[in-house]
Design an enzyme around this catalytic site. Structure first.
Site, PDB file in Angstrom:
ATOM      1  N   ARG A  36      19.671  36.132 -12.271  1.00 47.60           N
ATOM      2  CA  ARG A  36      20.622  36.104 -13.385  1.00 47.60           C
ATOM      3  C   ARG A  36      21.625  34.966 -13.216  1.00 47.60           C
ATOM      4  NH1 ARG A  36      25.645  38.332 -13.874  1.00 47.60           N
ATOM      5  NH2 ARG A  36      25.324  39.857 -12.209  1.00 47.60           N
ATOM      6  N   TYR A  50      21.279  28.175 -40.537  1.00 46.64           N
ATOM      7  CA  TYR A  50      20.292  29.215 -40.265  1.00 46.64           C
ATOM      8  C   TYR A  50      20.920  30.590 -40.478  1.00 46.64           C
ATOM      9  CZ  TYR A  50      17.582  32.322 -37.176  1.00 46.64           C
ATOM     10  OH  TYR A  50      16.879  33.367 -36.650  1.00 46.64           O
ATOM     11  N   ASP A  95      23.408  22.270 -33.747  1.00 45.00           N
ATOM     12  CA  ASP A  95      22.085  22.848 -33.518  1.00 45.00           C
ATOM     13  C   ASP A  95      21.058  21.763 -33.839  1.00 45.00           C
ATOM     14  OD1 ASP A  95      19.627  24.162 -33.638  1.00 45.00           O
ATOM     15  OD2 ASP A  95      20.483  25.993 -34.485  1.00 45.00           O
ATOM     16  N   LYS A 137      11.137  26.888 -30.522  1.00 47.39           N
ATOM     17  CA  LYS A 137      10.552  26.062 -31.563  1.00 47.39           C
ATOM     18  C   LYS A 137       9.889  24.814 -30.966  1.00 47.39           C
ATOM     19  CE  LYS A 137      12.494  29.112 -34.324  1.00 47.39           C
ATOM     20  NZ  LYS A 137      13.540  29.768 -33.543  1.00 47.39           N
TER      21      LYS A 137
END
Length: 375
Positions: free
Chosen positions: A39, A92, A164, A189
């Protein structure tokens, strides 16, 4: 026997061992010298973060469990309860949902700025406005932001610019070079590129911001898993080849759609008719990416008929895989927007978004022609 693998192994472990107390002391005294708990950091997630950091020309990055986690980390790097965020109206739908539903609940408010007003923020600023969130190429309308002008406007008002860059990728545009403070990606993506990874990356322009991002990622548990990181790094190695094919296919399809009598409008920065075509050239050269949207008549029956007839563009509400797909923003990515927001942006029943893959261009064109011919 020494082992020198050409490809980084998958460190599929949640925890790392120490020889003694000196080892654990080194971990805390010399950040980055060792690993303790995945983590907090893992060789695979660090490899992915550093690879994207190099592509973007940043000063440090973190890999996250999704693109949404990347957006969250970027906002929290600058904001706390009581702060205010500006967001481009062309955004988005998931980003809008995060701001409206979750961060608003935590005391971070948001205002939306129409695309035409992005370069004059005075009327939208509040005393505790901390950042502006926008996309290099907006989803789903493919509007192109003038990054340098926007960065100058933000910094004039002491506002950070978060971009972004998912649609463009750093191969077309590197927002930090134009003044952005943070750039981020849904690695799911184009960076990973094969529709088999869910991941994100956040890249900082300043070392101090990068350190803050690492703290946020570790504390909130946003860190990407070793296996997903490894797959994303593997996909990243073909990014240059894929973007070239995505872009060439998308341009050919956009030109065909632009001529088709059934199609009312096409949104693709590579078309000379696009409002920001010259800006797209200035920021991205001769490639314009693999995303486009187009408008059919606002008739649900006609849109459904087109979707059913196409064989090479399955209805899959994501994007950027090597295989082509289509999406319907009104029904998926932007369904959480209010009716007023949808109508203002032009997100109606007839708007269809294409993610153009790297298949043979001729096959994609033939398929779309026959599907539209029956629409």
């Amino acid at each position: 026997m020494e082992i020198h693998p050409k490809i980084t192994p998958i460190y599929q472990t949640s925890v790392f061992k120490f020889e003694d107390l000196d080892g654990i002391a080194q971990y805390f005294d010399e950040p980055g010298s060792r690993y303790m708990y995945s983590r907090n950091g893992n060789p695979n997630s660090d490899e992915l973060a550093e690879a994207v950091n190099r592509l973007e020309g940043g000063q440090g990055a973190i890999a996250t469990g999704s693109g949404m986690a990347a957006i969250l980390a970027a906002i929290l790097a600058y904001c706390e309860a009581g702060d205010h965020v500006l967001c481009a109206a062309d955004i988005y739908g998931g980003s809008a949902a995060l701001l409206n539903q979750e961060l608003n609940r935590l005391g971070i408010s948001v205002s939306y700025v129409p695309f035409e007003k992005l370069y004059d923020l005075k009327l939208h600023l509040q005393p505790r406005t901390r950042l502006l969130l926008a996309e290099t190429m907006s989803n789903p309308l493919l509007r192109v932001v003038d990054l340098r002008t926007l960065a100058e406007e933000c910094h004039q008002h002491n506002v950070k610019l978060v971009i972004d860059n998912t649609f463009a990728t750093p191969l077309l545009t590197r927002p930090i070079a134009y003044g952005a403070d943070i750039t981020l990606h849904s690695v799911t993506k184009y960076l990973a590129g094969h529709s088999d990874v869910t991941a994100g990356v956040v890249v900082a322009a300043e070392p101090e911001t990068a350190a803050r991002l690492r703290q946020i990622g570790m504390t909130l548990g946003l860190t990407l898993s070793p296996m997903e990181s490894w797959l994303a790094v593997r996909g990243l190695k073909t990014l240059r080849l894929r973007v070239r094919e995505h872009s060439a296919n998308a341009l050919a399809i956009a030109e065909m759609l632009d001529r088709h009598p059934v199609v009312q409008a096409v949104n693709y920065p590579g078309l000379p008719s696009h409002a920001e075509h010259q800006l797209a050239i200035a920021q991205g050269g001769t490639q314009f990416g693999g995303m486009l949207s187009f408008r059919l008549p606002d008739d649900e029956k006609q849109v459904n008929q087109f979707m059913r007839r196409t064989q090479r563009f399955p209805f899959a509400p994501s994007l950027a895989g090597v295989d082509s797909s289509l999406s319907h923003p009104l029904s998926t990515s932007h369904r959480a927007l209010t009716l007023e927001q949808q109508q203002r942006l032009g997100i109606t029943v007839g708007l269809v978004r294409l993610s153009v893959g790297i298949e043979l261009k001729e096959e994609l064109l033939i398929d779309l022609e026959q599907a539209l011919g029956q629409a």
